[in-house]
Design an enzyme around this catalytic site. Structure first.
Site, mmCIF file in Angstrom:
data_model
loop_
_atom_site.group_PDB
_atom_site.id
_atom_site.type_symbol
_atom_site.label_atom_id
_atom_site.label_comp_id
_atom_site.label_asym_id
_atom_site.label_seq_id
_atom_site.Cartn_x
_atom_site.Cartn_y
_atom_site.Cartn_z
ATOM 1 N N THR A 134 31.868 132.963 40.491
ATOM 2 C CA THR A 134 31.802 131.465 41.096
ATOM 3 C C THR A 134 30.518 131.159 41.553
ATOM 4 O OG1 THR A 134 32.822 129.990 42.669
ATOM 5 C CG2 THR A 134 33.088 132.403 42.911
ATOM 6 N N ASP A 135 29.921 129.945 41.572
ATOM 7 C CA ASP A 135 29.061 129.674 42.428
ATOM 8 C C ASP A 135 29.210 129.581 44.052
ATOM 9 O OD1 ASP A 135 30.397 127.372 42.607
ATOM 10 O OD2 ASP A 135 29.036 125.986 41.905
ATOM 11 N N GLU A 136 30.374 129.790 44.167
ATOM 12 C CA GLU A 136 31.009 129.584 45.817
ATOM 13 C C GLU A 136 30.190 130.844 46.539
ATOM 14 O OE1 GLU A 136 34.861 127.962 46.549
ATOM 15 O OE2 GLU A 136 34.735 126.832 44.953
ATOM 16 N N TYR A 159 38.392 132.999 49.837
ATOM 17 C CA TYR A 159 38.295 133.006 48.546
ATOM 18 C C TYR A 159 36.691 133.595 47.811
ATOM 19 C CZ TYR A 159 37.162 131.482 43.627
ATOM 20 O OH TYR A 159 36.582 131.498 42.345
ATOM 21 N N LYS A 163 35.446 136.965 46.176
ATOM 22 C CA LYS A 163 34.528 136.988 44.851
ATOM 23 C C LYS A 163 33.136 137.316 45.317
ATOM 24 C CE LYS A 163 35.606 135.402 41.380
ATOM 25 N NZ LYS A 163 36.273 136.026 40.162
HETATM 26 P P1 NAD Z 1 43.627 130.609 37.430
HETATM 27 O O1 NAD Z 1 43.897 130.721 38.742
HETATM 28 O O2 NAD Z 1 43.671 129.462 36.339
HETATM 29 O O3 NAD Z 1 43.863 131.988 36.419
HETATM 30 C C1 NAD Z 1 43.735 133.113 37.123
HETATM 31 C C2 NAD Z 1 44.692 134.209 35.834
HETATM 32 O O4 NAD Z 1 44.771 135.272 36.635
HETATM 33 C C3 NAD Z 1 46.257 133.737 35.948
HETATM 34 O O5 NAD Z 1 46.670 133.906 34.631
HETATM 35 C C4 NAD Z 1 46.721 134.783 36.698
HETATM 36 O O6 NAD Z 1 48.211 135.061 36.416
HETATM 37 C C5 NAD Z 1 46.192 136.059 36.380
HETATM 38 N N1 NAD Z 1 46.062 136.901 37.689
HETATM 39 C C6 NAD Z 1 46.130 136.707 39.264
HETATM 40 N N2 NAD Z 1 46.136 137.630 39.881
HETATM 41 C C7 NAD Z 1 46.323 138.826 38.951
HETATM 42 C C8 NAD Z 1 46.588 140.241 38.983
HETATM 43 N N3 NAD Z 1 46.729 140.734 40.367
HETATM 44 N N4 NAD Z 1 46.674 141.005 37.878
HETATM 45 C C9 NAD Z 1 46.600 140.225 36.691
HETATM 46 N N5 NAD Z 1 46.276 139.210 36.519
HETATM 47 C C10 NAD Z 1 46.236 138.154 37.491
HETATM 48 O O7 NAD Z 1 41.979 131.041 37.631
HETATM 49 P P2 NAD Z 1 40.609 130.392 36.753
HETATM 50 O O8 NAD Z 1 40.539 128.884 37.432
HETATM 51 O O9 NAD Z 1 40.877 130.238 35.201
HETATM 52 O O10 NAD Z 1 39.555 131.095 37.092
HETATM 53 C C11 NAD Z 1 39.343 132.193 36.266
HETATM 54 C C12 NAD Z 1 38.276 133.157 36.888
HETATM 55 O O11 NAD Z 1 37.039 132.502 36.912
HETATM 56 C C13 NAD Z 1 38.352 133.577 38.220
HETATM 57 O O12 NAD Z 1 37.747 134.866 38.253
HETATM 58 C C14 NAD Z 1 37.511 132.477 39.047
HETATM 59 O O13 NAD Z 1 36.966 133.256 40.475
HETATM 60 C C15 NAD Z 1 36.432 132.171 38.072
HETATM 61 N N6 NAD Z 1 35.782 130.864 38.274
HETATM 62 C C16 NAD Z 1 36.471 129.774 38.311
HETATM 63 C C17 NAD Z 1 35.924 128.709 38.261
HETATM 64 C C18 NAD Z 1 36.984 127.327 38.337
HETATM 65 O O14 NAD Z 1 36.225 126.211 38.120
HETATM 66 N N7 NAD Z 1 38.112 127.328 37.941
HETATM 67 C C19 NAD Z 1 34.601 128.376 38.382
HETATM 68 C C20 NAD Z 1 34.110 129.683 38.170
HETATM 69 C C21 NAD Z 1 34.479 130.803 38.483
HETATM 70 O O1 TDX Z 2 43.478 117.641 46.974
HETATM 71 C C1 TDX Z 2 42.434 117.846 46.964
HETATM 72 N N1 TDX Z 2 41.599 116.986 47.708
HETATM 73 C C2 TDX Z 2 40.174 117.026 47.554
HETATM 74 O O2 TDX Z 2 39.421 116.404 48.026
HETATM 75 C C3 TDX Z 2 41.774 119.133 46.242
HETATM 76 C C4 TDX Z 2 42.818 120.049 45.887
HETATM 77 C C5 TDX Z 2 40.429 119.178 46.592
HETATM 78 N N2 TDX Z 2 39.592 118.472 47.107
HETATM 79 C C6 TDX Z 2 38.099 118.487 47.185
HETATM 80 C C7 TDX Z 2 37.705 120.011 47.731
HETATM 81 C C8 TDX Z 2 36.445 120.129 46.844
HETATM 82 O O3 TDX Z 2 35.387 119.612 47.527
HETATM 83 O O4 TDX Z 2 37.707 118.308 45.708
HETATM 84 C C9 TDX Z 2 36.476 119.556 45.431
HETATM 85 C C10 TDX Z 2 37.214 120.360 44.435
HETATM 86 O O5 TDX Z 2 38.003 121.144 45.062
HETATM 87 P P1 TDX Z 2 39.089 122.287 43.811
HETATM 88 O O6 TDX Z 2 39.310 121.574 42.736
HETATM 89 O O7 TDX Z 2 40.241 122.824 44.973
HETATM 90 O O8 TDX Z 2 38.143 123.130 43.742
HETATM 91 P P2 TDX Z 2 36.751 124.108 44.539
HETATM 92 O O9 TDX Z 2 37.480 124.270 45.807
HETATM 93 O O10 TDX Z 2 35.358 123.301 44.357
HETATM 94 O O11 TDX Z 2 36.940 125.294 43.783
HETATM 95 C C11 TDX Z 2 36.776 125.532 42.302
HETATM 96 O O12 TDX Z 2 35.312 125.636 41.754
HETATM 97 C C12 TDX Z 2 34.897 127.062 42.025
HETATM 98 C C13 TDX Z 2 37.903 126.514 41.801
HETATM 99 O O13 TDX Z 2 39.088 126.435 42.296
HETATM 100 C C14 TDX Z 2 37.278 127.837 42.070
HETATM 101 O O14 TDX Z 2 38.126 128.985 41.516
HETATM 102 C C15 TDX Z 2 35.881 128.103 41.427
HETATM 103 O O15 TDX Z 2 35.422 129.282 41.742
#
Ligand code: NAD
Ligand code: TDX
Length: 351
Positions: A134-136, A159, A163
Site C-alpha cells: 500500500t501507499d500508506e 495497519y 505493511k
Molecule cells: P480485504 O480485507 O478485502 O481482503 C483480505 C483477504 O485476506 C480476505 O479474503 C481474508 O479472508 C484474507 N486473509 C486475512 N487474513 C488471512 C490469513 N491470516 N490467512 C489467509 N488469508 C487471510 O483486503 P483488500 O482490500 O482486498 O486488500 C488486499 C491487499 O491489498 C492487502 O494486502 C492490502 O494491504 C493491499 N492494498 C489494499 C488497498 C485497498 O485500497 N483496499 C490498496 C493498496 C493495497
Molecule cells: O466511515 C468512514 N468515514 C471516513 O471519513 C470511513 C470508513 C473512512 N473515512 C475516511 C478515512 C480516509 O481518509 O475516508 C478515507 C478512506 O478511508 P478507508 O476507506 O478506510 O481507506 P484508507 O484508510 O484510506 O485505507 C485504504 O486504502 C489503502 C485501504 O483500506 C487500505 O487497505 C489500503 O492500503
C-alpha cells in the site's frame, strides 16, 4: 492436465484478491491458480462464484499465520510463484486490534517467505514472490508532492506499520537470500466486492438505507482513488515484466478530498434512486476524526507507466457510477456481508 505454472494467490477471496484471481484464471488458462484464503470476515467465496468451476482454479482454506500449514501447502502444490494479498486491511480495525495485524501481515508474510526460501532453494531465478502493498507505508503528504518509489517509509497507523514491516521483510529476503521478489505499493482502490467497512461502499450502503454517512473530522483528508480492475491489471503486468528486487508504485493520479467524493457520490445516488437533488447529501454527518489520520496520499506512478507501459483506464466519475450500479444490482451480496458480525462492528465503530 499439465499447467505451465502454478501460482498461489493469497487473500483471493477478498476485495482486490478476487479481481486478481478472476483476471489470472480467465486470462491464463495455462496457469493453475491456487486461491489460499482463511475466509475472515473480509473473505467471501461469493466474490468468485462466476469462475470457481474453472479447470485451472482451486480454493484452499487456510491461515498464513500457521507455518506448518504453509509448508504443507508448498509441498502439496509446488508453486512456481506467490502473489501475496492476504492481510488485515482496515485501518480502523488496526487501531482497535493491532496485534492481529502484526500476526497476519508480518508473521504471515514471513511464514510465506520462509516456505518459498526452503522450497525454491537452488532455483530462485525461476520462482517469484510478489507482495501487494500500500501507499500508506510512505506516511502522509502535506498540500503538495507525491510518493515515489524513493520516498522514505514513515507509517503512522498500526495497519501501515505492519505493511511497512512486511515490505521490509520481503526486500530483506531478496537482499539476504537472493529470492526473486517484487513489491507494488498502490493507492486506494474502489469497485465491486469492496467490503462496506471502507468509505465508498459504506457510504453507498448507508445512503441506500437512509442512514447517516459518517465523514471523519472535516472531510479534508485526500485519497488517490484507483479502479480495482486497473490495479489487478497492474499486478498482472508487474508480475510478468518486472525485474527481480524491484518496486513499483500504482495509482490513479486521481486525488479527492473525502467530502468532495462523498458529495459526488450523493449526487450519483440521488440520480440512481430517483431522489430529489440534494436529498442524499442531507445524510452527511461529520463524526470524530480517526486517530492519527493521514492528511493526504498521492502516488506518482511514472515508473510503472514509463517502464512497463501501464496506464489507468477508467475515469473516476464513470467508475463511481459503475460501482454504485453494481452495489444496487447486487443487493443479496450486500445484505449477506452486512448481516451478523458486521452489525456489531458497525455499532462499536459508529455509535
Ligand atoms: P480485504 O480485507 O478485502 O481482503 C483480505 C483477504 O485476506 C480476505 O479474503 C481474508 O479472508 C484474507 N486473509 C486475512 N487474513 C488471512 C490469513 N491470516 N490467512 C489467509 N488469508 C487471510 O483486503 P483488500 O482490500 O482486498 O486488500 C488486499 C491487499 O491489498 C492487502 O494486502 C492490502 O494491504 C493491499 N492494498 C489494499 C488497498 C485497498 O485500497 N483496499 C490498496 C493498496 C493495497
Ligand atoms: O466511515 C468512514 N468515514 C471516513 O471519513 C470511513 C470508513 C473512512 N473515512 C475516511 C478515512 C480516509 O481518509 O475516508 C478515507 C478512506 O478511508 P478507508 O476507506 O478506510 O481507506 P484508507 O484508510 O484510506 O485505507 C485504504 O486504502 C489503502 C485501504 O483500506 C487500505 O487497505 C489500503 O492500503
Amino acid at each position: 492436465m499439465d499447467f505451465k505454472k502454478t501460482i498461489v494467490i493469497t487473500g483471493g477471496a477478498g476485495f482486490i484478491g478476487s479481481h486478481v484471481v478472476r483476471r489470472f484464471v480467465l486470462n491464463y488458462p495455462e496457469y493453475r491458480i491456487i486461491n489460499l484464503d482463511k475466509l475472515t470476515y473480509a473473505g467471501n467465496l461469493a466474490n468468485l462464484k462466476d469462475i470457481d468451476q474453472r479447470a485451472n482454479y482451486t480454493f484452499v482454506k487456510g491461515d498464513i499465520v500457521d507455518s506448518g500449514f504453509i509448508d504443507q501447502l508448498f509441498a502439496d502444490f509446488r508453486p512456481d510463484a506467490v502473489i501475496h494479498l492476504a492481510a488485515e486491511s482496515h485501518v480502523d480495525r488496526s487501531i482497535t486490534n493491532p496485534t492481529e495485524f502484526v500476526m497476519t501481515n508480518v508473521v504471515g508474510t514471513v511464514n510465506l517467505l520462509n516456505a518459498a526460501r526452503k522450497q525454491w532453494k537452488g532455483a530462485y531465478d525461476t520462482h517469484r514472490f510478489y507482495h501487494v502493498s500500500t501507499d500508506e507505508v510512505y506516511g502522509a503528504l502535506g498540500e503538495s508532492g507525491m510518493f515515489t518509489e524513493a520516498t522514505a517509509y514513515d507509517p503512522h497507523s498500526p495497519y501501515s506499520a505492519s505493511k511497512a514491516s512486511s515490505d521490509h521483510f520481503v526486500r530483506a529476503y531478496h537482499d539476504t537470500y537472493g529470492l526473486d521478489t517484487v513489491i507494488s505499493n498502490c493507492s486506494n482502490n474502489y469497485g465491486s466486492f469492496h467490503f462496506p467497512e471502507k468509505l465508498i461502499p459504506l457510504a453507498i450502503n448507508n445512503i441506500k438505507n437512509n442512514k447517516p454517512v459518517p465523514v471523519y473530522g472535516k472531510g479534508e483528508n485526500v485519497r488517490d482513488w484507483l479502479w480495482v480492475e486497473d490495479h489487478a491489471r497492474a499486478i498482472d503486468v508487474i508480475f510478468h515484466k518486472a525485474a527481480a528486487g524491484t518496486t513499483y508504485n500504482i495509482g490513479g493520479h486521481n486525488e479527492w478530498k473525502n467530502i468532495d467524493l462523498i458529495q459526488l457520490l450523493c449526487r450519483i445516488m440521488d440520480g440512481k434512486l430517483n431522489r430529489a437533488e440534494g436529498e442524499s447529501a442531507k445524510l452527511i454527518t461529520f463524526v470524530t476524526d480517526r486517530a492519527g489520520h493521514d492528511l493526504r496520499y498521492a502516488i506518482d506512478s511514472a515508473k510503472l507507466q514509463q517502464e512497463l507501459g501501464w496506464v489507468p483506464s477508467l475515469q473516476f466519475e464513470e467508475g463511481l457510477e459503475k460501482t454504485v450500479a453494481w452495489y444496487l444490482d447486487n443487493e443479496e451480496w450486500l445484505e449477506n456481508v452486512t448481516s451478523g458480525d458486521y452489525q456489531n462492528y458497525y455499532k462499536q465503530q459508529y455509535t
